[in-house]
Design a protein around this motif. Structure first.
Motif, PDB file in Angstrom:
ATOM      1  N   THR A  18     -28.765 -83.710 -87.665  1.00 56.52           N
ATOM      2  CA  THR A  18     -27.651 -84.220 -88.462  1.00 56.52           C
ATOM      3  C   THR A  18     -28.151 -85.380 -89.296  1.00 56.52           C
ATOM      4  N   SER A  19     -27.904 -85.338 -90.574  1.00 56.42           N
ATOM      5  CA  SER A  19     -28.376 -86.397 -91.448  1.00 56.42           C
ATOM      6  C   SER A  19     -27.254 -86.926 -92.307  1.00 56.42           C
ATOM      7  N   TYR A  20     -27.424 -88.164 -92.766  1.00 54.21           N
ATOM      8  CA  TYR A  20     -26.475 -88.719 -93.717  1.00 54.21           C
ATOM      9  C   TYR A  20     -27.242 -89.617 -94.660  1.00 54.21           C
ATOM     10  N   HIS A 263     -20.406 -98.346-101.624  1.00 56.34           N
ATOM     11  CA  HIS A 263     -21.085 -97.084-101.342  1.00 56.34           C
ATOM     12  C   HIS A 263     -20.227 -96.241-100.415  1.00 56.34           C
ATOM     13  N   ARG A 264     -20.517 -94.979-100.386  1.00 54.89           N
ATOM     14  CA  ARG A 264     -19.898 -94.079 -99.418  1.00 54.89           C
ATOM     15  C   ARG A 264     -20.989 -93.250 -98.760  1.00 54.89           C
ATOM     16  N   MET A 265     -20.629 -92.618 -97.637  1.00 56.64           N
ATOM     17  CA  MET A 265     -21.616 -91.844 -96.889  1.00 56.64           C
ATOM     18  C   MET A 265     -21.383 -90.350 -97.058  1.00 56.64           C
ATOM     19  N   ARG A 266     -22.454 -89.601 -97.004  1.00 56.75           N
ATOM     20  CA  ARG A 266     -22.375 -88.150 -96.939  1.00 56.75           C
ATOM     21  C   ARG A 266     -22.966 -87.728 -95.609  1.00 56.75           C
ATOM     22  N   LEU A 267     -22.161 -87.075 -94.794  1.00 59.73           N
ATOM     23  CA  LEU A 267     -22.578 -86.664 -93.457  1.00 59.73           C
ATOM     24  C   LEU A 267     -22.764 -85.151 -93.453  1.00 59.73           C
ATOM     25  N   GLU A 268     -23.937 -84.673 -93.078  1.00 67.47           N
ATOM     26  CA  GLU A 268     -24.253 -83.250 -93.074  1.00 67.47           C
ATOM     27  C   GLU A 268     -24.618 -82.802 -91.660  1.00 67.47           C
ATOM     28  N   PHE A 269     -24.019 -81.707 -91.209  1.00 70.68           N
ATOM     29  CA  PHE A 269     -24.349 -81.104 -89.919  1.00 70.68           C
ATOM     30  C   PHE A 269     -25.155 -79.833 -90.207  1.00 70.68           C
ATOM     31  N   ASP A 270     -26.425 -79.867 -89.858  1.00 70.06           N
ATOM     32  CA  ASP A 270     -27.282 -78.722 -90.153  1.00 70.06           C
ATOM     33  C   ASP A 270     -27.043 -77.565 -89.186  1.00 70.06           C
TER      34      ASP A 270
END
Length: 755
Positions: A18-20, A263-270
């Protein structure tokens, strides 16, 4: 983000890689988001030999301890089990304006953090102490974190635990809701401001029950971790134990991730590998440092398809029947990852009985037998309404259809053969009915003379004529009255002085477009007059419409004070113009309110005269995303049966609490006031206008109040026909929405604003 697990059986990769990362915003605040927490590795236990003497020395106190434990459990079981005690967790946040945020409040180990957390806990205890039901069941409160609020203030996120008798659970929920100021079905959410000691000023409080799955007593909550994400930085987090061991059962883990300012975050679940039962395994993402259900961004559980956006048009009641056991379906799509997707449903059936227990339409659609002969076209091809025997509550049309009796004489040909509009005390055959109810020979229509006296026989003719002024005729600036119906801004100059086309920089959509309950997402810039009204610290509350670069129209009930909050005060409001998504307010234009003018005759019991004006503190720059809607003159006619549009960010369904993220739009039909009054228990006044879909499913709802109901008129311009006011629930059958009739207030608006 929270991840909870109750049963064994999941493979090691419940969440991997999981990356952001961070991307800059043009403006904004720190946006806190909860995340997962890793757990420590399980320790291996080893057996050791113990001598008999040691066993006695250990066994006696152990036996006594077991006896004491069993006794305690019996007491607990008797006291809690049989008295039906229930553990309730509430989460939320307080907005503190008397403190200034600093980085020290991000670290729970600092002295500043601990001191402020202690004050907040005491303050919560004091607030609950004012409600006896809450104070006697309150176990304790813990601060979960702090973040930066508006004007560099502080938002304190908390969890409060209550141990409640089962019979009083609903009462406790209501008591907590009263602190939060939750309104009724068509009103906005209400907050409150208070000061409870000399050091902290609390501007607002929001709370709600924690997801029951997270409040279970058998959950093992791991150590919470926080992380500050920085711009242009990508980090990776992994689920506990990954990739060496399986996720442990009954484990509840959290991460708190903060963003840099602006800023805002982008959260990605691989990778997601979840159990099928959502009660046992799920992931939730909150826009909060505590698991507040009012701030849920997304939840994933069970077996799901990838989150693909579906925003195409669904053909109404269309069914394709393939009378074999094989079919080939071909989908055609473009290469975009963010544009329209596609969706299809299929159902296998027994050819000899394709609709077991249901009615089979001619188009092979299966509907409930209760929908047959109810007056509504549920099949889409009218096959469920053919060959019916009408009952005493229905009109029997000459063509064989049955229609609800309240549609009789409403000015709309509902039967299709005009049966429902005959014998209504109207004009005879071969006669024209004037707007003033006079009857004239039909051949006198469009003969160039004002035979009706109000010009209505010449109002929809190719050529307009000058007539005597009345309440039903349009008056030009030179005081000349013309027969044409709704001549304002129709693209043709009808007044000799051209005044009917003089003020027409309104009602146009810069973009061409192909919850509102039963609605669908709007496109960017599709409704440039739509406004989102926010109460500071509370978020979206009501809608409004732009009528000039300084003035807005909204509902009076949106700006009425109560015992907890001064909604009539301009400094309590934030105005977002040009907004599409509530999660992207930084992309819109933010304005503040200088003045609020509520109609002096507004009645809070009947909602009569439910209209108000807001003046912005400075003019807004009009653009393709911010543009005024046209205001109709007092003589403008919005006839029954006319299709109109409603828009807003209100609730998508009556039974849910969450409002829509993306601006919703829906098409409804204006309903005759006489019919509407019967449907709404005679609660309709001449200053109200009704619209809806009487079969149900499409309506305005809580959070849409004050927003526009617009009608597309001549030359494609859109006019403000109504302001969302009230209703009985949302989207119920035979319960239309009620709107403030704007034509009744044209003179008042002009007098107050000059528009």
């Amino acid at each position: 983000v929270t991840h909870e697990r109750q049963h064994r059986g999941l493979t090691a990769a419940s969440l991997t890689n999981t990356s952001y990362d961070m991307e800059p915003l043009k403006s904004g605040k720190k946006i806190p988001t909860e995340q997962f927490l890793p757990a420590s590795d399980a320790k291996k236990l080893q057996k050791k030999r113990i001598s008999f003497r040691a066993m006695v020395a250990i066994g006696l106190p152990t036996a006594l301890a077991i006896i004491a434990l069993v006794t305690g459990l019996l007491v607990w079981h008797f006291h809690y089990r049989y008295n039906g005690r229930v553990r309730k967790l509430f989460s939320g946040y307080l907005t503190i304006s008397s403190q200034t945020f600093s980085d020290a409040y991000e670290n729970s180990n600092t002295t500043e953090y601990k001191e402020l957390a202690s004050k907040v806990s005491k303050q919560l205890k004091s607030i609950y102490g004012q409600v006896r039901l809450l104070s006697k069941n309150h176990v304790g409160s813990n601060v979960q974190g702090f973040s930066e609020g508006s004007n560099n203030g502080i938002i304190a996120y908390y969890l409060s635990e209550f141990n409640v008798p089962e019979s009083q659970v609903s009462a406790v929920d209501e008591a907590m809701a009263s602190l939060d100021g939750v309104g009724n079905a068509r009103k906005s959410r209400r907050g409150f401001g208070r000061r409870t000691d000399n050091s902290l000023i609390i501007d607002g409080m929001t709370s709600g029950a924690v997801d029951a799955r997270l409040a279970g007593r058998n959950l093992k909550r791991s150590v919470k971790r926080s992380h500050h994400a920085h711009g242009n930085q990508t980090d990776i987090i992994r689920s506990p134990g990954f990739p060496d061991s399986a996720y442990l059962p009954n484990l509840y883990t959290e991460w708190q991730i903060r963003a840099d300012p602006e800023h805002r975050m982008r959260l990605e679940f691989d990778v997601l590998d979840l159990e099928k039962d959502c009660r046992n395994d799920f992931i939730k993402v909150y826009d909060s440092l505590a698991p507040s259900e009012k701030q849920v961004i997304a939840e994933k559980c069970g077996y799901r398809l990838p989150g693909e956006k579906i925003c195409g048009e669904k053909p109404p009641k269309t069914v394709y029947t393939i009378k074999s056991n094989q079919a080939t379906v071909r989908f055609h799509s473009d290469l975009s990852y963010v544009s329209e997707g596609f969706s299809a449903e299929f159902e296998a059936f027994e050819p000899t009985n394709p609709c077991p227990g249901r009615f089979q339409c001619d188009n092979d659609l299966c509907v409930s037998p209760n929908l047959q002969c109810d007056g509504y076209n549920d099949c889409g091809d009218m096959s469920d309404e053919r060959g019916c025997t009408c009952n005493e509550t229905q009109i029997k049309c000459m063509n064989g259809f049955c229609k609800p009796s309240f549609w009789r004489c409403d000015g709309v040909n509902d039967c299709g053969d005009n049966t429902d509009e005959e014998n209504c005390g109207n004009c005879k055959a071969q006669e024209f009915r004037c707007r003033n109810s006079r009857c004239i020979p039909a051949q006198k229509q469009c003969n160039g003379y004002n035979d009706c006296g109000d010009g209505s026989d010449e109002s929809q003719c190719e050529k307009s004529i000058a007539v005597h002024c009345s309440a039903l005729t349009y008056k030009c600036k030179n005081n000349q009255c013309i027969s044409k119906l709704n001549p304002m801004c129709d693209g043709e100059t009808d007044c000799a002085d051209g005044s009917d086309e003089a003020e027409c920089k309104c009602g146009t959509k810069p973009y061409k477009s192909s919850r509102i309950v039963g609605g669908k997402d709007s496109n960017d810039g599709e409704w440039p007059w739509q406004v989102s009204l926010h109460v500071k610290t509370q978020g979206h509350v009501c809608g409004a419409s732009v009528i000039s670069n300084r003035w807005l129209v909204t509902a009076a009930h949106c700006v009425q004070d109560n015992e907890k909050f001064n909604y009539s005060q301009p400094d309590q409001w934030e105005v977002y113009l040009g907004l599409l998504n509530q999660g992207e307010t930084s992309k819109s234009t933010l304005k503040h309110v200088k003045c609020i003018i509520s109609h002096p005759l507004y009645d809070h019991l009947s909602y009569d005269n439910d209209i108000a004006l807001m003046e912005l503190d400075s003019p807004v720059t009009l653009s393709q995303n911010i543009w005024p809607v046209c205001l109709p003159e007092a003589t403008h006619d919005f006839p029954a049966g006319r299709s109109v549009w409603i828009t807003g960010w209100g609730k998508l369904r009556e039974e849910v609490d969450a409002i829509a993220s993306v601006l919703q739009k829906a098409e409804v039909r204006i309903i005759n006031n006489t019919v509407c009054s019967k449907l709404m228990d005679n609660g309709i006044t001449p200053r109200m206008i009704c619209a809806g879909v009487l079969s149900g499913g499409v309506d305005a709802c809580q959070g849409d109040s004050g927003g526009p109901m617009t009608s597309t008129e001549s030359n494609g311009r859109m006019f403000l026909a109504g302001v969302v006011s009230w209703g009985d629930g949302c989207g119920r059958r035979n319960r239309p929405g009620i709107y403030t009739r704007v034509t009744e207030y044209r003179s008042w608006i002009r007098e107050m604003t000059g528009v």
